[in-house]
Design a protein around this motif. Sequence first.
Motif, PDB file in Angstrom:
ATOM      1  N   LYS A  96       0.845  -1.208   0.000  1.00 18.41           N
ATOM      2  CA  LYS A  96       0.000   0.000   0.000  1.00 18.41           C
ATOM      3  C   LYS A  96       0.876   1.252   0.000  1.00 18.41           C
ATOM      4  CE  LYS A  96      -4.565  -1.139   1.426  1.00 18.41           C
ATOM      5  NZ  LYS A  96      -4.996  -2.055   2.470  1.00 18.41           N
ATOM      6  N   SER A  97       0.431   2.239  -0.775  1.00 14.22           N
ATOM      7  CA  SER A  97       1.142   3.523  -0.820  1.00 14.22           C
ATOM      8  C   SER A  97       0.659   4.385   0.354  1.00 14.22           C
ATOM      9  CB  SER A  97       0.867   4.225  -2.135  1.00 14.22           C
ATOM     10  OG  SER A  97      -0.505   4.552  -2.214  1.00 14.22           O
ATOM     11  N   ASN A  98       1.201   5.607   0.437  1.00 16.10           N
ATOM     12  CA  ASN A  98       0.783   6.532   1.516  1.00 16.10           C
ATOM     13  C   ASN A  98      -0.699   6.871   1.431  1.00 16.10           C
ATOM     14  OD1 ASN A  98       3.441   6.604   2.192  1.00 16.10           O
ATOM     15  ND2 ASN A  98       3.869   8.493   1.068  1.00 16.10           N
ATOM     16  N   THR A  99      -1.197   6.875   0.186  1.00 10.75           N
ATOM     17  CA  THR A  99      -2.605   7.243  -0.006  1.00 10.75           C
ATOM     18  C   THR A  99      -3.533   6.047   0.199  1.00 10.75           C
ATOM     19  OG1 THR A  99      -2.431   6.760  -2.353  1.00 10.75           O
ATOM     20  CG2 THR A  99      -2.020   9.038  -1.674  1.00 10.75           C
ATOM     21  N   GLY A 100      -2.942   4.883   0.391  1.00 15.00           N
ATOM     22  CA  GLY A 100      -3.764   3.685   0.600  1.00 15.00           C
ATOM     23  C   GLY A 100      -3.949   2.858  -0.657  1.00 15.00           C
ATOM     24  N   ALA A 101      -3.673   3.472  -1.818  1.00 13.30           N
ATOM     25  CA  ALA A 101      -3.818   2.725  -3.080  1.00 13.30           C
ATOM     26  C   ALA A 101      -2.664   1.729  -3.199  1.00 13.30           C
ATOM     27  CB  ALA A 101      -3.795   3.698  -4.253  1.00 13.30           C
ATOM     28  N   ARG A 123       0.413  -0.363  -4.695  1.00  9.20           N
ATOM     29  CA  ARG A 123       1.483  -0.122  -5.662  1.00  9.20           C
ATOM     30  C   ARG A 123       2.160  -1.443  -5.948  1.00  9.20           C
ATOM     31  NH1 ARG A 123       4.318   5.108  -3.033  1.00  9.20           N
ATOM     32  NH2 ARG A 123       3.436   6.712  -4.370  1.00  9.20           N
ATOM     33  N   GLU A 137      -2.421   2.549 -11.993  1.00  7.35           N
ATOM     34  CA  GLU A 137      -1.433   2.993 -11.008  1.00  7.35           C
ATOM     35  C   GLU A 137      -0.656   4.198 -11.549  1.00  7.35           C
ATOM     36  OE1 GLU A 137       0.938  -0.271  -9.296  1.00  7.35           O
ATOM     37  OE2 GLU A 137       2.573   1.178  -9.076  1.00  7.35           O
ATOM     38  N   GLU A 160      -2.834   7.339 -11.606  1.00  9.38           N
ATOM     39  CA  GLU A 160      -3.036   7.908 -10.266  1.00  9.38           C
ATOM     40  C   GLU A 160      -1.767   8.572  -9.745  1.00  9.38           C
ATOM     41  OE1 GLU A 160      -4.608   4.522  -8.186  1.00  9.38           O
ATOM     42  OE2 GLU A 160      -6.652   4.924  -8.885  1.00  9.38           O
ATOM     43  N   GLU A 161      -0.608   8.020 -10.098  1.00 11.02           N
ATOM     44  CA  GLU A 161       0.652   8.642  -9.679  1.00 11.02           C
ATOM     45  C   GLU A 161       0.790  10.019 -10.321  1.00 11.02           C
ATOM     46  OE1 GLU A 161       2.841   7.643  -7.502  1.00 11.02           O
ATOM     47  OE2 GLU A 161       2.423   5.505  -7.251  1.00 11.02           O
ATOM     48  N   GLN A 219      -1.515  12.469  -8.632  1.00 11.15           N
ATOM     49  CA  GLN A 219      -0.966  12.917  -7.330  1.00 11.15           C
ATOM     50  C   GLN A 219       0.080  14.009  -7.523  1.00 11.15           C
ATOM     51  OE1 GLN A 219       0.529   9.763  -4.788  1.00 11.15           O
ATOM     52  NE2 GLN A 219      -1.346   8.610  -5.114  1.00 11.15           N
ATOM     53  N   ARG A 220       0.731  13.982  -8.707  1.00 13.07           N
ATOM     54  CA  ARG A 220       1.766  14.989  -8.996  1.00 13.07           C
ATOM     55  C   ARG A 220       1.162  16.189  -9.740  1.00 13.07           C
ATOM     56  NH1 ARG A 220       3.689  10.244  -8.152  1.00 13.07           N
ATOM     57  NH2 ARG A 220       5.853   9.810  -7.601  1.00 13.07           N
TER      58      ARG A 220
END
Lengths: 102, 167
Positions: A62-67, A69, B32, B35-36, B39-40
């Motif tokens: 899990k990433s920091n956002t919860g999604a 990875r 993924e 979404e990355e 986030q940026r």
Amino acid sequence: MTTQLKKGIIEICVLKVISQKDMYGFEIIELLNDKLQTNENTIYPLLRRLTKQNLLENYEKKSNTGAPRKYYRITSKGVETLENYLLEWETFIKEVNKILGD
Amino acid sequence: MKDKFLNDLRLFLQNKNVSDKDCDEIVKDYKEFYEEYLQRNYTDEQIYEKLGTFDEIYINIEPTIKKRQIEKKWQKKLISITPLLSVIIFISVGVLSNTWHPTWLIFLSVPISGVLFNGKKIKYKIMGILPLLLVITYILIGTIFKVWHPTWLIFLFIPVINILLAD
């Protein structure tokens, strides 16, 4: 630099950076894009191929956002392959430098 | 926009006959990446440009994907024609020799052909066809040799084979 030569070098670089620490896909893309001017369409297929060849394996975290990875880590076969590539690369560079130095 | 991108990518890959497993994996990975970028603080238009067109994505990943097995045309034609052939054979044999039973067993060729030519792995074909073949065998032995018992024991092969071949 020709596409083929660049692809070969990028493969070594991907194995090398992952051998130093487990990384997620986007992290690898950002790192190499910054240094080698690559993009997702170069790195992502390479990650898939190296995984299918058992040089890399992946897992979810899990990433920091919860999604979730997808993280990549190098396998023992990948380490062995990287060592061979680095040896070949060093020999190659040495010979090229000899020629260019002449 | 993200959902549209991912749905369109999935449809594109399905149209290229990419296997369901690879399709799910690729769409998940691109989700993924998308979404990355979000986030940026990239905009959707910038992300579309970064990720490239679906053709570019496909050309690069094609060597790493498995295609869905597509039934060949002749196999599809054979599956389609089996019911008609069965009816013709049944009626011909029945009328000419008055042997309606066990000639009706010919109709079991319809599901057999469907299983045989559907493009799945061989072990699934065996698991699908075995019960039908055993029914035919049982009926024929029972009809011709009048040995219904203990011939029924052959049906025990069904669970045995399924256990041996199961994933």
